[in-house]
Design an enzyme around this catalytic site. Structure first.
Site, PDB file in Angstrom:
ATOM      1  N   GLY A  48       0.818  -1.217   0.000  1.00 24.19           N
ATOM      2  CA  GLY A  48       0.000   0.000   0.000  1.00 24.19           C
ATOM      3  C   GLY A  48       0.846   1.259   0.000  1.00 24.19           C
ATOM      4  CB  CYS A  49       3.729   2.264   2.071  1.00 20.68           C
ATOM      5  SG  CYS A  49       2.847   2.150   3.651  1.00 20.68           S
ATOM      6  CB  THR A  50       5.133   0.316  -2.810  1.00 19.20           C
ATOM      7  OG1 THR A  50       6.063  -0.146  -1.828  1.00 19.20           O
ATOM      8  CG2 THR A  50       5.803   0.400  -4.168  1.00 19.20           C
ATOM      9  CB  ALA A  53       5.611   6.152  -2.273  1.00 17.58           C
TER      10      ALA A  53
END
Length: 162
Positions: A48-50, A53
């Protein structure tokens, strides 16, 4: 009497100075007079963070055009943030709040639970801060899909570039 420390739209954004990817430092004082996006994410190089970002990175030119700086914040050490930025070609600063002062000041360090286990972690949240240093918009409990587009649309409205 208010018992929560949750920030509200219109509040002054808490000040910060943090080390960031690429040997940079992000400092709210240096952003004075400029609007910015401060987004908090749980952990570098997780799915999710990738996705979040990379979404911000792909829209960076549009944010620049609207006059906004984008800063990602997690509690990861700078070395991990540098590796994350390099792996995905992320050019905006990823700030390290290892001590947790900024995540706590913004109210995003919360109790979470997964599979019956309770723990403390970052709630994925984005803040749009205006040129006067006040919070113009808050996205709590962010769902990644479509989020960058929502932030950009709100940023354009704020900056009159829409």
């Amino acid at each position: 009497m208010e018992t929560t420390h949750a920030l509200q739209v219109g509040d002054k954004a808490p000040a910060f100075t943090m080390p960031a990817s690429g040997g940079r430092t992000v400092d709210s004082a240096a952003l004075k007079g400029k609007p910015f996006v401060l987004y908090f994410y749980p952990k570098a190089d997780t799915p999710g963070c990738t996705k979040e970002a990379c979404g911000f990175n792909e829209a960076l030119q549009a944010f620049d055009h609207a006059g906004l700086t984008v800063i990602g914040v997690s509690r990861d050490p700078v070395k991990k943030l540098d590796a994350f930025a390099t792996k995905y070609g992320l050019t905006f600063p990823l700030a390290s709040d290892e001590a947790g002062h900024v995540t706590e000041a913004y109210g995003v360090w919360v109790e979470k639970s997964m599979y019956g286990r309770t723990y403390m972690g970052i709630e994925r949240t984005t803040f749009l801060v205006d040129a006067k240093g006040h919070i113009a918009h808050i996205w709590p409990k962010v769902k990644v899909t479509g989020h960058v587009e929502d932030v950009l649309a709100q940023a354009r409205t704020l900056c009159g570039a829409g």
